[in-house]
Design an enzyme around this catalytic site. Structure first.
Site, PDB file in Angstrom:
ATOM      1  N   ASP A   1      26.121 -37.058 -14.815  1.00 50.28           N
ATOM      2  CA  ASP A   1      26.651 -36.562 -15.997  1.00 50.28           C
ATOM      3  C   ASP A   1      28.032 -37.023 -16.123  1.00 50.28           C
ATOM      4  OD1 ASP A   1      26.151 -35.414 -18.577  1.00 50.28           O
ATOM      5  OD2 ASP A   1      26.417 -33.471 -18.361  1.00 50.28           O
TER       6      ASP A   1
ATOM      7  N   ASN B   1      24.863 -41.083 -26.955  1.00 46.54           N
ATOM      8  CA  ASN B   1      26.151 -40.778 -28.002  1.00 46.54           C
ATOM      9  C   ASN B   1      27.276 -41.830 -27.955  1.00 46.54           C
ATOM     10  OD1 ASN B   1      26.384 -40.101 -25.454  1.00 46.54           O
ATOM     11  ND2 ASN B   1      27.407 -38.129 -25.897  1.00 46.54           N
TER      12      ASN B   1
HETATM   13 ZN   LIG Z   1      23.638 -32.432 -22.137  1.00 48.27          ZN
HETATM   14 ZN   LIG Z   2      25.435 -35.796 -20.895  1.00 47.98          ZN
END
Ligand SMILES: [Zn+2]
Ligand SMILES: [Zn+2]
Length: 429
Positions: A308, A97
């Site tokens: 993350d 992303n």
């Molecule tokens: Zn996510």
């Molecule tokens: Zn992520």
């Protein structure tokens, strides 16, 4: 040509070969040349003394955001890979992303080359599932895999269209890669900024119910059953999700799952005082959820631990809670958090911890490494599971400072990180 590297006298912990014994490890020509017992140093070898330390196959984090291309002011592939090495990671998988989205072979190749040029942790790019992460048309998986993509994901958001998810699972089967889903029903999570419950009610913040994650999780599990494809579920945060994955695995469905270090160490209470460094998606949940996630990790329902890692600019996190961006940095705290919250209380044994942070990530994502077997790539993490330290975000190699652990005392720290037989990070006190 890198000199041979001899790591002497450490506790070799390698679940891939059922190894847990004190001994030496010799790395030569980018490979593991010998493992265990006493090994004489070859001529010209560099020697690392590892007495009292753990020597494990290199840690792998399959879920990080490195922000390049597009937001190099926040993180670059190089600074992210440096942060990874400092945290004991020898490889990371970079989410797509970015701006523009990593949805084609040129951008995948760019991220991979930036990683190689940086020379810290290995960087394996993800490709997007859909073109522009718009959720409409599948990206060219084949071309992205040829350029170095190891998995596909639209992380940051879910693939809402179930037909597209089904097609992605079928298409990914051809290339033997996992389809990695950020589980969220947007219409249910809509506008929420923390877990829906008593704390959100007290703080007057709109909550995100557990079902926003769980409904997507079961949808993906059922589509994996239908297609025979491999679905990997990102950052699970609720007890219900753990139960669903446990059910899916019991049916023989090809589902794997990950949990973030923050979701096993913090609860929604961290949001008190409107702390934006406790804002992430999915949100921090309740004590009961944390206990269920730990149980899932222990019994193998949850395969992997991830970070993350999501760097944000200082100003962005300074906004009002509801408007602040989601996510925290994690690469430089994860090992310490996992040791403090999982190893020390006895939730996981040392070899289970290494398994969830190294062997299984390699296995689930079909990556090299995750083992110290002779002939495998020379990626090694040397860490001190007893080392006490205080998190000081100003010392991070990451450009991000957005961590909820600033000032926290942790136990366990990477001492030396080796990639391809070369030391890429060594802790200096
Ligand atoms: Zn996510
Ligand atoms: Zn992520």
């Amino acid at each position: 040509m890198t000199a041979p590297l001899l790591i002497k006298g450490g506790r070799l912990v390698d679940p891939s070969q059922n190894l847990d014994a004190v001994g030496d490890l010799l790395l030569q020509d980018g490979k593991v040349a010998a493992v265990g017992g006493t090994i004489a140093a070859p001529a010209g070898a560099q020697v690392v003394e590892a007495k009292g330390l753990v020597v494990s196959p290199g840690m792998i984090d399959v879920h990080v955001h490195l922000r390049e291309p597009g937001r190099e002011d926040v993180e670059t592939v190089a600074t992210g890979a440096h942060a990874a090495a400092a945290g004991g990671f020898t490889a990371v998988c970079a989410m797509p992303n970015t701006k523009p989205v990593t949805d084609n072979q040129a951008t995948v190749g760019f991220v991979k080359r930036q990683g190689e040029a940086a020379g810290f942790a290995r960087v394996y790019p993800y490709g997007a599932i859909s073109v522009g992460q718009q959720g409409e048309t599948l990206a060219e998986f084949g071309e992205m895999v040829a350029a170095g993509a190891v998995a596909v994901s639209d992380d940051g958001k879910p693939v809402e269209n179930s037909h597209l998810m089904r097609t992605a699972l079928e298409y990914a089967l051809t290339f033997g890669i996992p389809v990695v889903e950020h589980c969220e029903v947007m219409s249910l999570a809509h506008g929420g900024s923390m877990n829906e419950g008593v704390v959100s009610a007290r703080l007057g913040l709109k909550g995100i119910p557990a079902e926003a994650e769980e409904i997507d999780a079961i949808r993906c599990i059922l589509l994996a059953k239908r297609t025979g494809g491999h679905v990997h579920l990102c950052h699970l945060s609720t007890k219900g999700s753990v139960d669903l994955v446990r059910w899916g695995k019991a049916q023989g469905i090809n589902v794997t799952a990950e949990v973030c270090s923050h979701h096993i160490s913090l609860t929604e209470d961290a949001v008190e005082g409107y702390n934006t460094n406790a804002k992430m998606n999915p949100p921090l949940r309740t004590r009961a959820d944390v206990e269920a996630l730990k149980e899932g990790l222990k019994d193998g329902t949850i395969d992997l631990l991830v970070t993350d890692h999501a760097p944000h600019h200082y100003d962005e996190k300074e906004r009002e809670f509801a408007d602040a961006p989601n996510g925290i940095v994690g690469l430089e705290t994860a090992l310490g958090v996992n040791i403090t919250y999982l190893l020390e209380p006895g939730v996981l044994s040392l070899s289970q911890l290494v398994d969830r942070m190294s062997c299984l990530p390699a296995k689930v994502f079909h990556l090299p490494g995750g083992t110290l077997a002779k002939g495998s790539i020379a990626d090694v993490t040397v860490f001190d599971p007893k080392r006490a330290w205080t998190v000081d975000p100003t010392k991070f190699k990451s450009k991000g400072r957005n961590t909820p652990y600033g000032g926290h005392q942790l136990r366990g720290r990477a001492i030396c990180t080796v990639v391809g037989g070369k030391i890429v990070h060594q802790l200096v006190d």
